[in-house]
Design a protein around this motif. Structure first.
Motif, PDB file in Angstrom:
ATOM      1  N   PRO A 137      27.113  11.578 -11.286  1.00 25.59           N
ATOM      2  CA  PRO A 137      26.238  12.623 -10.739  1.00 25.59           C
ATOM      3  C   PRO A 137      26.810  14.028 -10.835  1.00 25.59           C
ATOM      4  O   PRO A 137      26.100  14.966 -11.212  1.00 25.59           O
ATOM      5  CB  PRO A 137      26.056  12.194  -9.277  1.00 25.59           C
ATOM      6  N   ASP A 138      28.091  14.186 -10.528  1.00 25.86           N
ATOM      7  CA  ASP A 138      28.710  15.508 -10.561  1.00 25.86           C
ATOM      8  C   ASP A 138      28.710  16.083 -11.972  1.00 25.86           C
ATOM      9  O   ASP A 138      28.459  17.278 -12.168  1.00 25.86           O
ATOM     10  CB  ASP A 138      30.143  15.416 -10.025  1.00 25.86           C
ATOM     11  N   VAL A 139      28.983  15.227 -12.949  1.00 25.15           N
ATOM     12  CA  VAL A 139      28.999  15.666 -14.348  1.00 25.15           C
ATOM     13  C   VAL A 139      27.594  16.068 -14.795  1.00 25.15           C
ATOM     14  O   VAL A 139      27.396  17.110 -15.431  1.00 25.15           O
ATOM     15  CB  VAL A 139      29.567  14.560 -15.260  1.00 25.15           C
ATOM     16  N   VAL A 140      26.611  15.238 -14.473  1.00 25.50           N
ATOM     17  CA  VAL A 140      25.240  15.533 -14.869  1.00 25.50           C
ATOM     18  C   VAL A 140      24.767  16.830 -14.215  1.00 25.50           C
ATOM     19  O   VAL A 140      24.118  17.665 -14.860  1.00 25.50           O
ATOM     20  CB  VAL A 140      24.306  14.365 -14.494  1.00 25.50           C
ATOM     21  N   LEU A 141      25.094  17.036 -12.961  1.00 28.14           N
ATOM     22  CA  LEU A 141      24.704  18.264 -12.275  1.00 28.14           C
ATOM     23  C   LEU A 141      25.230  19.487 -13.019  1.00 28.14           C
ATOM     24  O   LEU A 141      24.482  20.434 -13.291  1.00 28.14           O
ATOM     25  CB  LEU A 141      25.216  18.251 -10.837  1.00 28.14           C
ATOM     26  N   ARG A 142      26.508  19.466 -13.344  1.00 24.57           N
ATOM     27  CA  ARG A 142      27.102  20.616 -14.031  1.00 24.57           C
ATOM     28  C   ARG A 142      26.490  20.818 -15.414  1.00 24.57           C
ATOM     29  O   ARG A 142      26.259  21.960 -15.839  1.00 24.57           O
ATOM     30  CB  ARG A 142      28.623  20.432 -14.130  1.00 24.57           C
ATOM     31  N   TRP A 182      16.734  18.189  -8.944  1.00 32.56           N
ATOM     32  CA  TRP A 182      17.878  17.436  -9.482  1.00 32.56           C
ATOM     33  C   TRP A 182      19.183  17.906  -8.845  1.00 32.56           C
ATOM     34  O   TRP A 182      20.103  17.109  -8.636  1.00 32.56           O
ATOM     35  CB  TRP A 182      17.938  17.569 -11.001  1.00 32.56           C
ATOM     36  N   VAL A 183      19.282  19.185  -8.533  1.00 31.52           N
ATOM     37  CA  VAL A 183      20.457  19.695  -7.825  1.00 31.52           C
ATOM     38  C   VAL A 183      20.599  18.992  -6.480  1.00 31.52           C
ATOM     39  O   VAL A 183      21.705  18.619  -6.057  1.00 31.52           O
ATOM     40  CB  VAL A 183      20.348  21.222  -7.638  1.00 31.52           C
ATOM     41  N   GLN A 184      19.472  18.786  -5.793  1.00 28.87           N
ATOM     42  CA  GLN A 184      19.510  18.076  -4.518  1.00 28.87           C
ATOM     43  C   GLN A 184      20.013  16.646  -4.699  1.00 28.87           C
ATOM     44  O   GLN A 184      20.782  16.127  -3.888  1.00 28.87           O
ATOM     45  CB  GLN A 184      18.108  18.051  -3.904  1.00 28.87           C
ATOM     46  N   LEU A 185      19.579  15.995  -5.769  1.00 33.61           N
ATOM     47  CA  LEU A 185      19.924  14.585  -5.994  1.00 33.61           C
ATOM     48  C   LEU A 185      21.373  14.390  -6.426  1.00 33.61           C
ATOM     49  O   LEU A 185      22.107  13.574  -5.848  1.00 33.61           O
ATOM     50  CB  LEU A 185      18.998  13.989  -7.057  1.00 33.61           C
ATOM     51  N   PHE A 186      21.799  15.145  -7.442  1.00 29.99           N
ATOM     52  CA  PHE A 186      23.078  14.852  -8.089  1.00 29.99           C
ATOM     53  C   PHE A 186      24.292  15.363  -7.319  1.00 29.99           C
ATOM     54  O   PHE A 186      25.425  15.184  -7.781  1.00 29.99           O
ATOM     55  CB  PHE A 186      23.074  15.373  -9.525  1.00 29.99           C
ATOM     56  N   GLN A 187      24.090  15.945  -6.157  1.00 28.70           N
ATOM     57  CA  GLN A 187      25.230  16.240  -5.288  1.00 28.70           C
ATOM     58  C   GLN A 187      25.698  14.999  -4.528  1.00 28.70           C
ATOM     59  O   GLN A 187      26.742  15.024  -3.893  1.00 28.70           O
ATOM     60  CB  GLN A 187      24.872  17.356  -4.301  1.00 28.70           C
ATOM     61  N   LYS A 189      27.214  11.338  -4.579  1.00 26.26           N
ATOM     62  CA  LYS A 189      28.094  10.625  -5.506  1.00 26.26           C
ATOM     63  C   LYS A 189      27.644   9.190  -5.798  1.00 26.26           C
ATOM     64  O   LYS A 189      28.105   8.581  -6.761  1.00 26.26           O
ATOM     65  CB  LYS A 189      29.524  10.593  -4.950  1.00 26.26           C
ATOM     66  N   ASP A 190      26.777   8.618  -4.954  1.00 27.29           N
ATOM     67  CA  ASP A 190      26.398   7.219  -5.120  1.00 27.29           C
ATOM     68  C   ASP A 190      25.162   7.019  -5.992  1.00 27.29           C
ATOM     69  O   ASP A 190      24.714   5.888  -6.186  1.00 27.29           O
ATOM     70  CB  ASP A 190      26.162   6.568  -3.755  1.00 27.29           C
ATOM     71  N   VAL A 191      24.594   8.089  -6.533  1.00 25.03           N
ATOM     72  CA  VAL A 191      23.406   7.973  -7.380  1.00 25.03           C
ATOM     73  C   VAL A 191      23.767   7.270  -8.688  1.00 25.03           C
ATOM     74  O   VAL A 191      24.726   7.657  -9.372  1.00 25.03           O
ATOM     75  CB  VAL A 191      22.808   9.367  -7.676  1.00 25.03           C
TER      76      VAL A 191
END
Length: 303
Positions: A137-142, A182-187, A189-191
Motif C-alpha cells: 500500500p505505501d509503495v502504491v500510494l507514493r 485512494w490516498v485514504q485507502l493506501f495509508q 498497511k493491511d490492504v
C-alpha cells in the motif's frame, strides 16, 4: 451480487450509449450498473431511463447537479456488489473486464485489483501500463503521484473497504476526487493489492473535455484538492504534499491565472522546488514570473 459499476452522467447524450452497450454485453452477468444522473439537461436522462426499463441490472438515480464527486458518493451509498468499480460516460470497456477482474480478486483474495488501460483518441490507441513496483500500500500510494494513474476505472475495489477504512468522495471537489479516495485507502498497511497485466478500459481523450480548459475557477478547484490532500494525508508524506502543491502552482503559471500576490507567494513557498528543476527554460520562466511578466512565464513554463 458480484460487482457494482458506478457511472456518473452529466449531459453525455452523445457518448453514453457506447459505454452502456459495452457494459450490457459483459461476460460476467451478475452485476449492477448504478447510473447517477447528475442533473443533466440534455437527452441523457431519457437514455438512462430506457436502459433501466429494458435491463433490471441498470438502475438510474436522477439528482440535482452537485458534481462528479457527489455523484460517485451517491453510487457508493447505493451499491450492493461485493466489489465496486467506476466508469465514465465518454469511455467504453471490453466485454471480459468484469469477469477477469473479479476472478483475479477472488483467486488472490485482494481488496483491490489494479489493471492496465487504453488511452484512445479518434485515430490512435495506446496501452498504459499500471504495474506498481511492489504490491505494498505505501509503495502504491507514493507511485500514484509518479507513474501510476489515480483514476477509479482501472481498479476493482472490495466494497466493504469504503466503510472499513472510512473512504469517501469529498463533496465539491471535482478534480482528482478519485485520487483522494485512494490516498485514504493506501495509508492502511493491511490492504491487499493484486495486479492484472491486461487492459480492458478505454479512456477517451476528448479534446472538448472541460478538464482541458484551465480557468481561474479550475485553479480554485485545484486549491481545494490540495487542502483536502493535506487534511487526509499523514505527516510522513510531506514530500508528496509539497510536490502536489507545486504541480498545481506550476499549472496555474502555465495558464496565467495567478494574481501578482499569489505569484510572489508561490515563488517564495516553492523556491526549493524551482531550484531543483532540470529544465533551464522553466527556471527562466519562473524568473519572468518574479519580474511580473506572467504571460512570458506561461509560455516558458509549459509541457
Amino acid at each position: 451480487m458480484k460487482v457494482s459499476i458506478i457511472l456518473p452522467v452529466y449531459n453525455a447524450a452523445q457518448t453514453i450509449n457506447r459505454m452502456l452497450e459495452s457494459l450490457r454485453v459483459q461476460t460476467l452477468t451478475d452485476f449492477e450498473v448504478l447510473m447517477i444522473d447528475d442533473g443533466s439537461t440534455d437527452e441523457s436522462c431519457m437514455i438512462l431511463d430506457e436502459y433501466a426499463n429494458k435491463d433490471t441490472r441498470f438502475k438510474v438515480v436522477h439528482k440535482r447537479n452537485e458534481g462528479v464527486s457527489a455523484a460517485r458518493q451517491t453510487g457508493i451509498e447505493l451499491a450492493q456488489g461485493e466489489y465496486v468499480i467506476h466508469a465514465d460516460s465518454d469511455d467504453w470497456v471490453d466485454a471480459t473486464m468484469l469477469e477477469e477482474l473479479y476472478e483475479k480478486a477472488k483467486v488472490t483474495d485482494a481488496d483491490v485489483v489494479i489493471c492496465d488501460f487504453y488511452s484512445n483518441t479518434d485515430t490512435k490507441q495506446t496501452i498504459c501500463k499500471q504495474q506498481p513496483s511492489m504490491l505494498e500500500p505505501d509503495v502504491v500510494l507514493r507511485e500514484l503521484f509518479q507513474q501510476l494513474h489515480g483514476n477509479c476505472w482501472n481498479k476493482l475495489l472490495r466494497r466493504v473497504c469504503y466503510t472499513k477504512y472510512h473512504m469517501y468522495f469529498p463533496k465539491g471537489i471535482n478534480h482528482c476526487e478519485d485520487l483522494l479516495t485512494w490516498v485514504q485507502l493506501f495509508q492502511h498497511k493491511d490492504v491487499q493489492i493484486a495486479y492484472l497485466p491486461k487492459a480492458f478500459y478505454h479512456y477517451y481523450n476528448n479534446p472538448n473535455s472541460i478538464t482541458r480548459h484551465f480557468t481561474r475557477s479550475t485553479y480554485e478547484m485545484r486549491l481545494s484538492y490540495i487542502d483536502k490532500l493535506n487534511e487526509i494525508l499523514s505527516s510522513e508524506y510531506e514530500k508528496i504534499k509539497q510536490q502536489a502543491a507545486f504541480c498545481v502552482f506550476t499549472e496555474a503559471v502555465m495558464f496565467n491565472v495567478l494574481t501578482r500576490s499569489e505569484a510572489l507567494k508561490g515563488l517564495s513557498i516553492f523556491n526549493n522546488n524551482i531550484y531543483k528543476l532540470k529544465s533551464l527554460k522553466w527556471k527562466v520562466g519562473f524568473l519572468f514570473l518574479l519580474l511580473g511578466m506572467n504571460r512570458i512565464a506561461s509560455k516558458l513554463v509549459h509541457y
